[in-house]
Design an enzyme around this catalytic site. Sequence first.
Site, PDB file in Angstrom:
ATOM      1  CB  SER A 175     -18.988  31.779  97.424  1.00  0.00           C
ATOM      2  OG  SER A 175     -20.403  31.712  97.393  1.00  0.00           O
ATOM      3  CE  LYS A 176     -15.502  26.002  92.172  1.00  0.00           C
ATOM      4  NZ  LYS A 176     -14.400  25.218  92.567  1.00  0.00           N
ATOM      5  NE  ARG A 177     -21.054  27.549  99.857  1.00  0.00           N
ATOM      6  CZ  ARG A 177     -20.924  28.554 100.700  1.00  0.00           C
ATOM      7  NH1 ARG A 177     -21.976  29.205 101.128  1.00  0.00           N
ATOM      8  NH2 ARG A 177     -19.731  28.931 101.104  1.00  0.00           N
TER       9      ARG A 177
END
Length: 480
Positions: A246-248
């Site tokens: 994920s982007k996080r």
Amino acid sequence: MTKIRVRFAPSPTGFVHIGSLRTALYNFLFAKKNKADFVLRIEDTDQKRYVKGALESLLKVLEWAGITWDEGPIKQSERLEIYKKYASELVKKGHAYYCFCEPERLEEMRKEQQAMKKPPIYDRYCLRNLTEEEINKNLKNNCSYTIRLKIPENETVEFEDIIRGKMKFNTDLIDDQVLLKSDGFPTYHLAVVVDDHEMGITYVIRGEEWLPSTPKHILLYKYFGWKAPEFVHLPLLLNPDRSKLSKRQGDVAVEDYIKKGYLKEAIINFVALLGWNPGKGETQEIFTLEELIEKFDLSHVHKGGAVFDIKKLDWMNSEWIKKISIDELYDRSFSFWKEKNFYNNSSEEKKSEEYLKKVLAVERNRLSKLSEVGESNKFFFGDIEYEKKLLSWKNASGEDTKKSLEKSLDVLTNISDVNWTLENIEKMLLEAAEDKRGELLWPLRTALTGEQKSPSPFEVAWVLGKKETIKRINKAIKMM
Ligand code: GLU
């Protein structure tokens, strides 16, 4: 034998997810290896997710990566009549039905189901309650409707996944999927099946996240009376903590990696190994696109999730930076140089192609990304500042340091401009140093760079050129 045909079918979202690039790459490798056709299809039927320019940026990334296709791009949004026709056909056959439920009712139903901890499945209000006359009346009055797939009750849908083997799903857990939306656009499920059939796709190679959709597709193939393609679901991409990528936890857009100065060769090499390996006993890790085409094989695609390890990518990128030619390295790094103040503020001579290529030749073994060019060797570009004590090797006195610098000056002055090559500089200085290398080379190197750490004095002198080298040594001698 029917021709093998594969497709890459992205929904343009404005950026290319690294997982999407992997799907494109595997389809491409499989197609090339098997002399198959590769179709590029744009799944743009979700109007809510429409992003201007998304298709162009997608094509740009594929082109950058060297992934080519034989047909397309075919846009689903230009084929709406086809999907409508097939949706009506299913209604006629009794495998799909009109649903006039308003969004508010569906929302309420979902909330109730949630409260009762039941799966969110359409309650079939329209299928159970509406008579033929009511349906026709609603259609005549232009009431808004969707068409839903009638999922059979308590049946098992089975299919063979090339990577995962036999897959079984109970239909009671499957929603009566909307096939045609109230805006007249098909959902993904209808469009993907219609198109894969119409376009003669024989292998559907896509990410694991689509696995739960496949039983719906299998039912559609059955109800249309079509032969289903082979299915290949590629393993999920994971963060190092094994959560879904994920982007996080880092960048997921290919565009971000391009901006940071990762080479296409490295990205392709890295992405190819996210879920595939060349087989037992193979230790090779660096592959060109041609080698990947030759070696790629679905039987070596893994089932388990593939961890995205950025350290590995950095390593691969540094390997590829060493492998490409200096001309290539210069061309590809040029945009990064232009962003740097130390470069922009330096002299025309130092901005020249010839000079930059020398710097790159010295730096390339220590770079992991193109965005780092020049960063640890700024002394190549401007005047240098340093403290006098830096020049002394260990506890050498000022007098000794001065003598050492004078010796280097003497050696280097005697090398003519035409003989100013890396080999000569190294040879002459090493000869002069005899067994006292530190004593000679430390003062020289620090005089040329002003840094504790840097490439060797031979490399630095070679890049700087004779004039600048002599100038910097003289300046250091004056300080002593
Ligand atoms: N449009 C889907 C996507 O965005 C394609 C899934 C499939 O390949 O069937 O990935």
